[in-house]
Design a protein around this motif. Sequence first.
Motif, PDB file in Angstrom:
ATOM      1  N   GLU A 117       0.841  -1.200   0.000  1.00 40.57           N
ATOM      2  CA  GLU A 117       0.000   0.000   0.000  1.00 40.57           C
ATOM      3  C   GLU A 117       0.879   1.254   0.000  1.00 40.57           C
ATOM      4  O   GLU A 117       1.837   1.350   0.779  1.00 40.57           O
ATOM      5  CB  GLU A 117      -0.909   0.011   1.227  1.00 40.57           C
ATOM      6  CG  GLU A 117      -2.018  -1.022   1.186  1.00 40.57           C
ATOM      7  CD  GLU A 117      -2.992  -0.767   0.044  1.00 40.57           C
ATOM      8  OE1 GLU A 117      -3.293   0.414  -0.234  1.00 40.57           O
ATOM      9  OE2 GLU A 117      -3.445  -1.748  -0.577  1.00 40.57           O
ATOM     10  N   PRO A 118       0.575   2.220  -0.876  1.00 43.78           N
ATOM     11  CA  PRO A 118       1.461   3.387  -1.052  1.00 43.78           C
ATOM     12  C   PRO A 118       1.319   4.453   0.030  1.00 43.78           C
ATOM     13  O   PRO A 118       0.992   5.609  -0.247  1.00 43.78           O
ATOM     14  CB  PRO A 118       1.021   3.924  -2.420  1.00 43.78           C
ATOM     15  CG  PRO A 118      -0.422   3.571  -2.503  1.00 43.78           C
ATOM     16  CD  PRO A 118      -0.555   2.225  -1.814  1.00 43.78           C
ATOM     17  N   PRO A 133       5.166   7.618  -2.225  1.00 45.62           N
ATOM     18  CA  PRO A 133       6.043   6.444  -2.234  1.00 45.62           C
ATOM     19  C   PRO A 133       5.374   5.236  -2.876  1.00 45.62           C
ATOM     20  O   PRO A 133       4.191   4.981  -2.663  1.00 45.62           O
ATOM     21  CB  PRO A 133       6.309   6.206  -0.743  1.00 45.62           C
ATOM     22  CG  PRO A 133       5.101   6.762  -0.054  1.00 45.62           C
ATOM     23  CD  PRO A 133       4.678   7.946  -0.868  1.00 45.62           C
ATOM     24  N   GLN A 134       6.146   4.511  -3.683  1.00 42.53           N
ATOM     25  CA  GLN A 134       5.678   3.275  -4.301  1.00 42.53           C
ATOM     26  C   GLN A 134       6.597   2.152  -3.826  1.00 42.53           C
ATOM     27  O   GLN A 134       7.814   2.256  -3.960  1.00 42.53           O
ATOM     28  CB  GLN A 134       5.721   3.379  -5.831  1.00 42.53           C
ATOM     29  CG  GLN A 134       4.967   4.570  -6.402  1.00 42.53           C
ATOM     30  CD  GLN A 134       3.471   4.484  -6.167  1.00 42.53           C
ATOM     31  OE1 GLN A 134       2.865   3.422  -6.339  1.00 42.53           O
ATOM     32  NE2 GLN A 134       2.867   5.595  -5.761  1.00 42.53           N
ATOM     33  N   ALA A 135       6.020   1.092  -3.277  1.00 44.23           N
ATOM     34  CA  ALA A 135       6.840   0.020  -2.708  1.00 44.23           C
ATOM     35  C   ALA A 135       6.345  -1.343  -3.166  1.00 44.23           C
ATOM     36  O   ALA A 135       5.161  -1.536  -3.452  1.00 44.23           O
ATOM     37  CB  ALA A 135       6.827   0.094  -1.186  1.00 44.23           C
ATOM     38  N   SER A 136       7.285  -2.281  -3.228  1.00 44.57           N
ATOM     39  CA  SER A 136       6.963  -3.659  -3.600  1.00 44.57           C
ATOM     40  C   SER A 136       7.766  -4.610  -2.726  1.00 44.57           C
ATOM     41  O   SER A 136       8.904  -4.313  -2.350  1.00 44.57           O
ATOM     42  CB  SER A 136       7.293  -3.925  -5.072  1.00 44.57           C
ATOM     43  OG  SER A 136       6.518  -3.111  -5.922  1.00 44.57           O
ATOM     44  N   LEU A 137       7.172  -5.748  -2.434  1.00 37.41           N
ATOM     45  CA  LEU A 137       7.838  -6.824  -1.706  1.00 37.41           C
ATOM     46  C   LEU A 137       8.096  -7.958  -2.682  1.00 37.41           C
ATOM     47  O   LEU A 137       7.201  -8.356  -3.435  1.00 37.41           O
ATOM     48  CB  LEU A 137       6.957  -7.314  -0.554  1.00 37.41           C
ATOM     49  CG  LEU A 137       7.345  -8.643   0.108  1.00 37.41           C
ATOM     50  CD1 LEU A 137       8.689  -8.516   0.816  1.00 37.41           C
ATOM     51  CD2 LEU A 137       6.258  -9.095   1.081  1.00 37.41           C
ATOM     52  N   THR A 138       9.320  -8.469  -2.707  1.00 36.14           N
ATOM     53  CA  THR A 138       9.630  -9.592  -3.583  1.00 36.14           C
ATOM     54  C   THR A 138      10.250 -10.727  -2.785  1.00 36.14           C
ATOM     55  O   THR A 138      11.072 -10.498  -1.895  1.00 36.14           O
ATOM     56  CB  THR A 138      10.584  -9.184  -4.728  1.00 36.14           C
ATOM     57  OG1 THR A 138      10.845 -10.335  -5.543  1.00 36.14           O
ATOM     58  CG2 THR A 138      11.901  -8.642  -4.196  1.00 36.14           C
ATOM     59  N   ARG A 139       9.811 -11.937  -3.097  1.00 36.79           N
ATOM     60  CA  ARG A 139      10.410 -13.142  -2.524  1.00 36.79           C
ATOM     61  C   ARG A 139      10.941 -14.047  -3.630  1.00 36.79           C
ATOM     62  O   ARG A 139      11.251 -15.213  -3.386  1.00 36.79           O
ATOM     63  CB  ARG A 139       9.380 -13.894  -1.674  1.00 36.79           C
ATOM     64  CG  ARG A 139       8.943 -13.150  -0.414  1.00 36.79           C
ATOM     65  CD  ARG A 139       8.141 -14.062   0.506  1.00 36.79           C
ATOM     66  NE  ARG A 139       7.748 -13.391   1.735  1.00 36.79           N
ATOM     67  CZ  ARG A 139       6.605 -12.739   1.899  1.00 36.79           C
ATOM     68  NH1 ARG A 139       5.745 -12.667   0.887  1.00 36.79           N
ATOM     69  NH2 ARG A 139       6.308 -12.155   3.041  1.00 36.79           N
ATOM     70  N   ALA A 189      10.370   3.438  -4.021  1.00 37.93           N
ATOM     71  CA  ALA A 189      10.730   4.537  -4.916  1.00 37.93           C
ATOM     72  C   ALA A 189       9.807   5.711  -4.625  1.00 37.93           C
ATOM     73  O   ALA A 189       8.581   5.557  -4.602  1.00 37.93           O
ATOM     74  CB  ALA A 189      10.604   4.103  -6.373  1.00 37.93           C
ATOM     75  N   ASP A 190      10.388   6.872  -4.365  1.00 40.88           N
ATOM     76  CA  ASP A 190       9.594   8.068  -4.104  1.00 40.88           C
ATOM     77  C   ASP A 190       9.323   8.794  -5.418  1.00 40.88           C
ATOM     78  O   ASP A 190      10.214   8.950  -6.255  1.00 40.88           O
ATOM     79  CB  ASP A 190      10.327   8.984  -3.129  1.00 40.88           C
ATOM     80  CG  ASP A 190      10.412   8.375  -1.737  1.00 40.88           C
ATOM     81  OD1 ASP A 190       9.348   8.108  -1.153  1.00 40.88           O
ATOM     82  OD2 ASP A 190      11.538   8.152  -1.250  1.00 40.88           O
ATOM     83  N   ILE A 230      18.523   3.791  -4.172  1.00 40.07           N
ATOM     84  CA  ILE A 230      17.100   3.831  -3.865  1.00 40.07           C
ATOM     85  C   ILE A 230      16.907   3.112  -2.539  1.00 40.07           C
ATOM     86  O   ILE A 230      17.724   2.286  -2.144  1.00 40.07           O
ATOM     87  CB  ILE A 230      16.242   3.166  -4.959  1.00 40.07           C
ATOM     88  CG1 ILE A 230      16.590   1.674  -5.089  1.00 40.07           C
ATOM     89  CG2 ILE A 230      16.390   3.879  -6.284  1.00 40.07           C
ATOM     90  CD1 ILE A 230      15.619   0.909  -5.960  1.00 40.07           C
ATOM     91  N   ASP A 231      15.832   3.440  -1.834  1.00 38.58           N
ATOM     92  CA  ASP A 231      15.576   2.782  -0.558  1.00 38.58           C
ATOM     93  C   ASP A 231      15.240   1.309  -0.796  1.00 38.58           C
ATOM     94  O   ASP A 231      14.373   0.979  -1.609  1.00 38.58           O
ATOM     95  CB  ASP A 231      14.415   3.460   0.167  1.00 38.58           C
ATOM     96  CG  ASP A 231      14.823   4.802   0.757  1.00 38.58           C
ATOM     97  OD1 ASP A 231      15.950   5.244   0.470  1.00 38.58           O
ATOM     98  OD2 ASP A 231      14.023   5.396   1.500  1.00 38.58           O
TER      99      ASP A 231
END
Length: 240
Positions: free
Chosen positions: A26-27, A129-135, A123-124, A109-110
């Motif tokens: 969620e952004p 802010p736009q965020a993603s979780l990767t596994r 990424a701002d 980048i964060d």
Amino acid sequence: MSSLIDNAVALHRDTEAEVPLAIPVEPDEASITAAIAEQICQARQSVDICFAEHTTRARRVIEILRARNETVRVRIARSEPGRHRVPEHWEDLAASEHIELRIARVPLIDCVIVDGRSAVLIADSALGPQASLTRSDGVADALHALFAAVWCSATPVPVRIDWDGHARATFVKQVLGCLNSGMTDEQAADELSVSMRTYRRHVARIMATLGANSRFQAGLRAAELGLLPSPVPRAAPPES
């Protein structure tokens, strides 16, 4: 035996196919911080972190790291040393046995990478802010390799440098400014109104404090740590 191996490989491929490359977060800062906290709490071996600059998000992540009871290896890389000083409490964090801090030479980048197997990328943008979780193993491996490359070329942040008071710190900056400007020892001593022997003694102490083996290396370390004084613009020559 051959069929057993084939079945195992096929099962592994099916499992990989079920893992999405990225899961959107969620952004908003609260959701992003929660996602980072969850990943850090699941860490068993290592947490590798990149910060583009010192932000509220960075402070929250540091608070999460401080709250951990377990000891895992933590490496934090931060960029933009020329524009922002290293905050004092980051230097305090560097005193922890299991936490290392470095200043990167390249923009970052964060990103938070846990055990080299999962990561949160942020990424701002103008939209927030736009965020993603990767596994995904492939994505996590690539990010971990990229972090390793950045880390190798980054400069360690020492435990807080104590210059023995404000007056001493001011004089150290003046000495560093002389070194950075390329003055000879005689010129620098004259500029600072001290003997050449005293000037050289101060230079030797500064090099030892910065962990530098040469004056050139001391200048690089001072620049990367934001210790050099701001350049004073030269006055324009009078018109003839």
